[in-house]
Structure formats: C-alpha cells, structure tokens
Motif scaffolding. Sequence first.
Motif: not given
Lengths: 292, 292, 292
Positions: C15, C31, C33-37, C40, C78, C80
């Motif tokens: 990452e 990252r 694709k994860y808005r650089n959160t 991970g 993140d 999620t």
Amino acid sequence: MSTSLPDYGALGYKEIIATLDGSVVTVVINRAKYRNTFGGVLDKELINVFQLCDRDDRVRVVILTAEHTAPAYCSGADLTNGWNLLWLEESEKEGEHAHRDSGGQVSLAIMNCRKITIAAINGHAAGVGMTALQLPFDFRFVWAGARLTFPFVRRGIAPEGHSKASYLMLSGAVVSPDSKHISDLYHEIIPTREAVYPTAKAFAEELAANTSQVAVAYTKGLLQHPGDSIEENHLLDSRAIKLLGSSADGHEGVQSFKERRLPKFTGTLSKDSSPWFPWWKRVDVSHYKTKL
Amino acid sequence: MSTSLPDYGALGYKEIIATLDGSVVTVVINRAKYRNTFGGVLDKELINVFQLCDRDDRVRVVILTAEHTAPAYCSGADLTNGWNLLWLEESEKEGEHAHRDSGGQVSLAIMNCRKITIAAINGHAAGVGMTALQLPFDFRFVWAGARLTFPFVRRGIAPEGHSKASYLMLSGAVVSPDSKHISDLYHEIIPTREAVYPTAKAFAEELAANTSQVAVAYTKGLLQHPGDSIEENHLLDSRAIKLLGSSADGHEGVQSFKERRLPKFTGTLSKDSSPWFPWWKRVDVSHYKTKL
Amino acid sequence: MSTSLPDYGALGYKEIIATLDGSVVTVVINRAKYRNTFGGVLDKELINVFQLCDRDDRVRVVILTAEHTAPAYCSGADLTNGWNLLWLEESEKEGEHAHRDSGGQVSLAIMNCRKITIAAINGHAAGVGMTALQLPFDFRFVWAGARLTFPFVRRGIAPEGHSKASYLMLSGAVVSPDSKHISDLYHEIIPTREAVYPTAKAFAEELAANTSQVAVAYTKGLLQHPGDSIEENHLLDSRAIKLLGSSADGHEGVQSFKERRLPKFTGTLSKDSSPWFPWWKRVDVSHYKTKL
C-alpha cells in the motif's frame, strides 16, 4: 449531576445575565454603568455560571459577551478602592502566599469547563478584560474597532492569566485586533460591534448541533493536558480513542458519515464519560490552605 | 548591589561600547574590522555588561545594536581557528560534558537580566548572531534588508540557542525579515539600516519612563518561568499581584490612572523586591563541575 | 545497522511505493482505489519504511506523498468496519489502557526518524491524514486547493496526534491552506497539485547535498527534546556542539566556509554519532504491556 437543572434566568445574578437557548448558554456582562469593569460580584457570578454549565448536560457551548452599546467589553479591574487584594479573610491571616487573584479564579473556572467556550468581544478590553475574559476561551470573535491592552506594567502590577500571552504584556501597548502582535489570538475579526455576538452565536449553534459532547470534552483535555512526552501523549489519546470509538457517539459518527447525513449525538458527560476522565489532577486552589 | 554605580564608558571594554543615557543602556558591538564576528572577548564583555545592567537600579532597558555602517550586525562565530570549543581549561580535563558553549553563556546572561532587553538588528545576521544575539531578547527591531540565517547544519554543527526557534534551524536557509517563517520574531521591520536603532531607542525611552521596574521583572518572570500547571500559574501570579498591588508602585499605578496622568514609579529591584523573587531555581552553569 | 542495505523497491510493500534516489527516499501512498484512506496495512508499512530510513546511512531525507491524480492525499480512517480499535489481540485482553492507536504509532515512527522528513500534500486531507500524515513532519508542502479538516468531534471521537495542533480540532471545520488558522503549518503553498512533489523533491535534494547527517539528527533532537530549563538546554547544546565541532563534519563545515565552496559531509549516524545520543529516553510503547 444534572438531577436539578438550573433555570439560568432565575438564578438571581446581579452583574451577569445568563440565558439557555437550545444547548447554547449566553452570558452577558451587565455592569455598563461601571464601564463593565471587573468588580463587585462579577467574579463570583462568572465562576458560578461556568461551573454550572460544566455540569449541565443540556449545555454544549457557552458564550461570554457584553451589550454592544456598553462603554467596553470589559475595561479592566475596578480601581475605585485600588487593587482588589482581598480574596478571603482567612487567606489574609495566612500570609501573602495564600492570596488568590480573582481574575485567576475566573480563568480556572472557564478553562475547567468541559464545554466549548467562546468570547464575543464586541467592545474595548483592558487588563483582566484581556486575560481572564479572553485568554482561557476556546474561540474568540472580536470587533475590528476594539482597542486592546495589557497595561499591567504601566500600573505597577503583574498580569494574572495563563502563559502563552505575548510580550504585549511587557510593553502594555494599545493595539487593534489586526495588529500582527495579537491577530493570531482571534478566530474572526468582525467589522461592526453589533455583528460580533450574532456571528459567535451562529458558530456556536452549528457546533452544538454537530459535535459530540463527550468527544469535545476529551479533545479539550488532550489539547490542554497533553502528556509529558510524545509516548505519553500516544497512551492518552489511544485510550480516549478506544473509549469513544466503542461508545454510542462513536458509532453514530461512523453511521452518519456512511449515510451522508448530519450526526445526532446523544452521549452526555454525566452518563457516558469514563471514570478515567479527567486523567489529570484537578486541584481546587480556591481554598487558602491549598498548596501544590 | 547598586552601592558602587558603574560608569559604563569607563569599564575598559574592547569589543563593545556601552553608554548609559537616562535609564537606557545602549551596547554597541565593536568588531567591524572582523565583520562583527562573535570572537575575541566579545562573549565575556557581553556577559559582563548584561549582569551589570541586571543589578544596576538606574537601568530599566538595555539595547544591543551595531554600527549601521558595519559589514553586519553579527556575521556568526569567528571561524579563524575553527569552532570555539575551549571554555575553561579545567572543563577540557573534565570531559566533553563539561564544555560550555560561549553563545549559550551569553544567552543565559541576557535571559537572566531582569530589565527590558531590546535587540536593534541593523545589519545581516548569521549563526550565533541569530541565536544568542537575537532569540533571548524581549523585543527585536530589524532592518528590512537584513539577510538572516541559522546555517548550523550546513557547517556540520548544531545550534546553541533556546527552543522555540523554528525549523529554519533544520534547513539553514537564508531569509528576509518579512519571510513568513521568521517575521513573527520581529516587533517591527524597518526600511533603512540607520533608522533601526533610533526607533528602538524611542521605544525604550517610552517604556523606561512609564513602566515599573519591579512589575517588569515579575512579569518577565511569569512569562519565562510559568508554573507546571494552570493551578501553579495561578498561585504564582496571585502572589506577584498581592506583593506588587501592596507596593508603592502598585499604589502609584492606581493613583496616576485615576488622576489621568503618566505614572512616576520609584520602586527598584534592590529595595522593593520580595525575597520570594525569583521563585525559580537559578543555576550558574558556567562552572565546569555544575550538573543539573 | 546499515550492514544489509534495503532495496526499497523490493520490500514487497502493498500500500506504499518506496524509492531511493541518491539520498532521498520517496514514499507514495498507494491506495487510490480506496480514496487513499488510512486502512489495510498502510499503518504497518509506513512504520516499517520510516524505521528503515532512520537506520539506513544512505538516506538523508524522506518524502511522503500521494499520486497527484488520486482522490485525496489521505481522506482519513477507513470506516468500512467502523473505527479501527484493534491493535493486538493481547491488548484487547489486557484492557482499554492497552489499546494503541495505529495513527499514533505511525506518528511516533515519523518523529523518531532522525533524518529530515517532508510531507508533500498534493490532495485533500482529513482526520488521520492531517494528524499522523502531516503533523509529525519537519516540513510540509501543500497544494493551494486542498480541503483540510480535523473532523474528529463531528465523528464522535478524539484526535490522535501530538499537541501544538490548533483548536481547529475542536471545531472540525474544513479550511484551505491559506486560512489564518492553519497557514503557519505549511512551509510552502503551491498552486497546482502536480507541482507539489517536484517542489518538495528539489528542496529535499538541496538539503541532502549540503547538510551534515549527524548535525541534522542532533539539531532535530535539540528542537524536539529540549531540556526542562534554559540551563539544561545550555548543557545539552554545549555537549552537542563540542561533539560535532570536534568531528570530521565540523571540520569540513569550517573548511568549506573558508574556501567558499559547498561542503562535502561524510559523517554518518552509524559511525559518527556519540553513545550519548539520543540523550532522552526512547520508549517503545507498541508493546501492550508498556506503561510510562
């Protein structure tokens, strides 16, 4: 703590007027006939109201302001009888080390209030009107035309007020809010006297609606009482995050973010704060025998 | 302390010129032929003059400046023989921990001077000319055209100088006084070299005339040596206020305010300061055996 | 320490992308694709790379940045699965006091890196993207269009991050880099996203070429870990000056200055640092049993 909820308008204050509107308490200095000097029972009433707001779960923000038509926001100590050097009779007998400056006592009450505090400075300010009535607040809104001064060394005395105060204290100069020596102190500088309080009020209402009471209190704690090292800071903020992250407000923060809506925080300091908070030693120095 | 009053012009200084005018002492760095580098006996003479001014009741303000025609205000350490790493012969035998940096010794003498201190920086400045000869002062007036730099890391060495110094120390960049990275350091930025000292002098004279010597000393103490907590601050400033408020200067401060006239303060540190002051431990670290 | 030199491109990071160019390491958050959160294994990889750069003598400067086409520099935690409240399984059993915030762990790794650290913030930033990924750095370069916010109190949580952070933390407001409430944080504000990293890189290369690795490390130490008093500062910086002034880099600093040429510093932390450094206690708080 909040079993008996105070009716702010009915507390019999003489030199302040306090009003609860939603979750915002506004405190107005009410000594215009004495140029809003710091005297009479103003100190005791300010201490009282900030202590009440600290404990009252309904309150999220406290604003201190003055009538915008008053001669000043606060023109400093009432010098009618010289410097106010009597705090308690017992302290006089105990000796000079037992004196407690009343401006300092007010500062402590404001700093120890766990809610967001805002000063709406809609007039001139001098001395204790700069120190106790401005420095301890989280946010300061000020009228662009205010004349501001820390005149202590020009009156043969030292300032009360808690550090970080600039070397303006050493010169006693009179400055405007946009002076490079003081502008950093102010969140916003506002052109007219009458607009200062409404601006502060709107700011307060937005914060009251959208912030968590417990998260605000913990964040103020982390800002005012960091650890003695970066490692100690890390242990403190990790614990705060663990506690808040597992709380109802922490879940609502995530949920509202995911649902792209404003949060509705229901946590209160009375029912949702950990016994760990406050993690620092709070010393009541108002008693004349208290030593550190 | 002030039994024998020094005649500043007759002290035999070689690398500074000191003059008492009213209650303002002006100290001029006098090494123009060496680009005003920090070398020779400049360190010892600066320590001596600031210690004298600290004790001399006649002095209320001390200004450090240079000839405005000199190559620099101070162009840094004299590197003719490399870094100045010898402080005392005994300290060399004792080991590296017994070394005392001469710039740091000058800084301590300036910070420990209980009078108002002003640097009038009317030329370029580098290294110790930024640290010891600027950072410890209460007020700094600077020429707008000055080139300023903390070049330490570009010379393979670390800075002396006491905290709050910015990360300019890590880059060693050359900046102008109006750079956002340094402008906060300066009380006033002045267009021409020749106007820097007169501006500082006028500022000094106004302060000397209208401030209390004891109140200034106590206020400097509260700014430089606050307590370890807001409660401890409160105990310190309460005691300072009690002592000063009961003093002749405290009374004159109130009286002149009521009579709307300028004050005439007569209190001095020799006769009017409490044994409680200074309340912090002052350690003389100049001896090579001194440890903390 | 530097016996086995890491090949940054071959460390298997998922990452982040790390590259060594001359003596500058660039770390890119990967990252998008994860808005650089912040999620991970980003935390663990950042800790790892800053610890490697700390020990690798070839490295003089570390830059953290993002793709300038990514949705953000770092858009915060993140969420999620809600707040990331699990650090180690053992710490969960130990109790809430054993929790370690992952943002704080990253902050410590960056602050403990003895090389110059630069954040090149070429996109929006929120939450931990403001605290851990900006505050601990020595220099910050930022895109003028970045939207910046510390939203913690609006998400029911407190910030990690180490002091000096402003009361923006209490309001959770969104501001631009040129806001008076935050502009001091930034070394330079840059009009376009794509120019942020090249500007930071050029700054890094100049510093890498012309500063002493050991002098930088000692200077960072003096700025981050000053003594408890001005006397203690003086003892610390005197010792640092004595050690550095007697070193090869100290001699080269003087020599290059006299010869009016750029310096060539060869000293490294592995072979030229005194056992006295670091003089402060470094505590590894990542273990769940560690207490202070």
